[in-house]
Design an enzyme around this catalytic site. Sequence first.
Site, PDB file in Angstrom:
ATOM      1  N   LEU A   1     -33.890   1.182  34.847  1.00  0.00           N
ATOM      2  CA  LEU A   1     -34.921   0.576  35.571  1.00  0.00           C
ATOM      3  C   LEU A   1     -34.655  -1.012  34.911  1.00  0.00           C
ATOM      4  O   LEU A   1     -34.883  -1.682  35.769  1.00  0.00           O
ATOM      5  CB  LEU A   1     -36.072   0.950  35.252  1.00  0.00           C
ATOM      6  CG  LEU A   1     -36.567   2.514  35.486  1.00  0.00           C
ATOM      7  CD1 LEU A   1     -37.899   2.597  35.222  1.00  0.00           C
ATOM      8  CD2 LEU A   1     -36.241   2.586  36.936  1.00  0.00           C
TER       9      LEU A   1
ATOM     10  N   LYS B   1     -30.761  -4.631  30.995  1.00  0.00           N
ATOM     11  CA  LYS B   1     -30.793  -5.278  29.740  1.00  0.00           C
ATOM     12  C   LYS B   1     -31.666  -4.624  28.728  1.00  0.00           C
ATOM     13  O   LYS B   1     -31.286  -4.655  27.647  1.00  0.00           O
ATOM     14  CB  LYS B   1     -31.631  -6.750  30.117  1.00  0.00           C
ATOM     15  CG  LYS B   1     -31.271  -7.638  29.073  1.00  0.00           C
ATOM     16  CD  LYS B   1     -31.914  -9.031  29.490  1.00  0.00           C
ATOM     17  CE  LYS B   1     -31.390 -10.326  28.252  1.00  0.00           C
ATOM     18  NZ  LYS B   1     -31.762 -11.406  29.005  1.00  0.00           N
TER      19      LYS B   1
ATOM     20  N   GLN C   1     -32.201  -0.794  24.006  1.00  0.00           N
ATOM     21  CA  GLN C   1     -32.565   0.272  23.332  1.00  0.00           C
ATOM     22  C   GLN C   1     -31.482   0.980  22.775  1.00  0.00           C
ATOM     23  O   GLN C   1     -31.618   1.551  21.537  1.00  0.00           O
ATOM     24  CB  GLN C   1     -33.253   1.460  24.549  1.00  0.00           C
ATOM     25  CG  GLN C   1     -34.587   0.897  24.762  1.00  0.00           C
ATOM     26  CD  GLN C   1     -35.514   1.020  23.508  1.00  0.00           C
ATOM     27  OE1 GLN C   1     -35.808   2.270  23.144  1.00  0.00           O
ATOM     28  NE2 GLN C   1     -35.987   0.083  22.914  1.00  0.00           N
TER      29      GLN C   1
ATOM     30  N   GLY D   1     -42.275  -2.636  22.165  1.00  0.00           N
ATOM     31  CA  GLY D   1     -41.300  -3.475  21.917  1.00  0.00           C
ATOM     32  C   GLY D   1     -40.122  -3.218  22.854  1.00  0.00           C
ATOM     33  O   GLY D   1     -38.901  -3.927  22.721  1.00  0.00           O
ATOM     34  N   THR D   2     -40.185  -2.201  23.747  1.00  0.00           N
ATOM     35  CA  THR D   2     -38.967  -1.389  24.265  1.00  0.00           C
ATOM     36  C   THR D   2     -38.700  -2.115  25.630  1.00  0.00           C
ATOM     37  O   THR D   2     -37.592  -2.071  26.074  1.00  0.00           O
ATOM     38  CB  THR D   2     -39.459   0.025  24.394  1.00  0.00           C
ATOM     39  OG1 THR D   2     -40.645   0.145  24.970  1.00  0.00           O
ATOM     40  CG2 THR D   2     -39.135   1.008  23.066  1.00  0.00           C
TER      41      THR D   2
ATOM     42  N   GLY E   1     -42.566   1.343  16.650  1.00  0.00           N
ATOM     43  CA  GLY E   1     -43.209   2.348  16.205  1.00  0.00           C
ATOM     44  C   GLY E   1     -42.495   3.328  15.573  1.00  0.00           C
ATOM     45  O   GLY E   1     -42.552   3.745  14.623  1.00  0.00           O
TER      46      GLY E   1
ATOM     47  N   GLU F   1     -34.585   7.507  22.339  1.00  0.00           N
ATOM     48  CA  GLU F   1     -34.116   7.994  21.011  1.00  0.00           C
ATOM     49  C   GLU F   1     -32.884   8.238  21.158  1.00  0.00           C
ATOM     50  O   GLU F   1     -31.964   8.572  20.033  1.00  0.00           O
ATOM     51  CB  GLU F   1     -34.822   9.164  20.761  1.00  0.00           C
ATOM     52  CG  GLU F   1     -36.217   8.605  20.352  1.00  0.00           C
ATOM     53  CD  GLU F   1     -37.684   9.784  20.410  1.00  0.00           C
ATOM     54  OE1 GLU F   1     -37.904  10.270  19.364  1.00  0.00           O
ATOM     55  OE2 GLU F   1     -38.150   9.910  21.362  1.00  0.00           O
TER      56      GLU F   1
END
Length: 742
Positions: free
Chosen positions: A629, A632, A637, A466-467, A238, A704
């Site tokens: 959390l 991996k 990210q 997809g994160t 996105g 981000e």
Amino acid sequence: MSVLGQPLDRTDGLLKVTGQARYSADNPEAKLAHAVLVTSTIAHGRVASMDTARIQAMPGVLLVMTHETAMRLPDGGKPNAEPPAVRRLSLLQTDEVRYSNEPVAIVVADTLERATDGARQLQASIRYEAAMPNADFQRAKGTAYQPEKMMGRPINTQRGDVAAGLRQGPTRLDAVYTTPNEHHNPMEPHATLARWDGPNLTLYDATQGVSGARGAVAKTLGIPEANVRVLCPFVGGGFGCKGSAWSHVVLAAMAAKQTGRPVRLVLERPQMFGMVGNRPFTDQHIQISARDDGTLTGMRHDVISSTSTFEDWNESSAIVTRMLYAVPNQATTHKLVKLDVGTPTFMRAPGETSGSFALESAMDEMAYELNMDPLAFRLKNYAEMEPQEKRPWSEKSLRECYQIGADKFGWSRRNPKPRSMRDGNTLIGLGMATATYPANRSEASAIARILPDGTAMVASGTQDLGTGTYTVMTQVAADALGFPMDKVEFALGDSSLPHAPVSGGSQSVASVSPAVREAALQARAKLIAMAIADSVSPLSGGSIDDVTVNNGWVISRADPSKRDPAAAVIARNGGKPIEAMATTKPGDEKQQFAFHSFGAVFTEVHVDADLGTIRVPRIVGVYDVGSLLNEKTAHSQLMGGLVWGIGSALTEKSELDARYGRYTNANLAEYHVPVNADIGLLDITLLGKPDPHINPLGARGIGEIGITGVAGSIANAVYHATGVRVRDLPITLDKVMPKTTV
Ligand code: MOS
């Protein structure tokens, strides 16, 4: 050991690699009709005529929807809702053309081939009344104006005596940095499948926010939100462009209404350049002043960015400048110029990406002016508290990031002199910059159900771009329930689920995980209470403090031989699911603390001394982003962010031909995103220190921050390698090629 933080594989990984994950355009529908958009080839003017009747008569064509044949929308398709909640869309309500690649018609047919053929022929038949577009950002800069708002943040800030501060230090910098238009280009293009069942509209939409899309479509069509359901179980990336419901979403719904068939509309790759947002041009004027010892005395950051003629969208490049360094006297401003282009939008770290390039380049330039190490200069001006609002940080370990990064990178081996390090014909450059992004959190809700078969179903109307949302929320739920991972299923991507915010602003983890945790804890408490009240259970009459749930068993802490499977407890007590719903939201901690993530980015570049080609063999990034959390998916990210940072630094630019207001490289062959061969070692460290104030899990978002600081770090490394300071992105070989070669 808790499942939280474990580097587990994605729970949806198998579905994705085996092609079973169904993306929006993949949904099968009986009697599906195919829509193809026709978009404008001019940037300013009106549609004078087109061959609607001829195309409508072509075999298989069901509908040619133009400004003459499209259904009329309430308020001309401009609902009384403010952007960015509802964008200003192009919905075929007028013949006006406001930007190149604006939707001007849709052809719907029984097959994609017939719709495409019809759309191409319709496109070729259009006659325009064209006016000269205003699309030259540099020339339009004189028309810059101050917008009314900037996404809930102050547009301008001022602290201290800026003019005095800028005069105070003997060492000064006055420089302008510029960044180009860029486009998101997720692998999955925008896609919408719309189906009406009487008054009810179902949309399979590639979106970052099912609730936001539902609201925007309902408001625009003038129907109740309850009549709209948006589904999006999988998104192929996105990055901000899918954070808004753009024109094609509503157009698909209109086409489905007018044909009486389910309609699928997928944007062609070139159509991704115009109507679905982009990162706008920025022109960033930075002035800095410092004492001989490196203490900053004054700073200005004045930003001009581009927007469309019909919506103010602000690239908030200077917000990073407000909070990153302890400069006492500072002003920041944002202005816009209107161009005949589509409205820009959020693009991964909107503001921070472009702004940190300018600020971190400027800090490097100042360090050279001061004859000071760039890292020492930053440490000298380390912000111990948030310098604009004067609030303590919720948690900040940037010093540790700098330290670990410098050690891993070998910063101390750097000879600061530009062009001093080389290996044969390769100029070696070492640069660094700071990364940062705010830690956002919004209200969110979730539901947890413990089922009679001893499994659990947990759900929230959030999204997984997809994160890794599916995976980390399953971990959070499993941990709170006391269930094994494989007994917990997490559902998302459906606007009929409990509300969650848009997956934007790096806020999903921080917002949704507390709701998931709370719902799961409440369901667990009900299960425990059920077991304690059950005269047959081994836990019968136990105390709430003693009884817990572990690995799917209700169990006594004091005497683990006393245990009862969750399924057995439920079976003996009515056999109905145990259900709990929770809504969590931030409290007043935002007024007490400043919430930001931080990082340090160290980059090595290799520049060919003759050709100016730039390679990035190595980046060391160290990040302070709260608890992890899933180690991996968190690492992934950050990797993705660094890769995109390399793209923003070296390759990405949407070439806007100002004569036509048209992007000339609107395809993946000529819009250059980094590929594997462009990426060297990405050495990422995550501190994993919990943020004690953001939420009970201590986890901040990480979507981000990875891209921030990268372009600055690379620009600084390129300067160190070559002695050429490039203040205009992307840093291409022509800008660093030696000017003296014959
Ligand atoms: Mo992000 S650019 O807020 O999707």
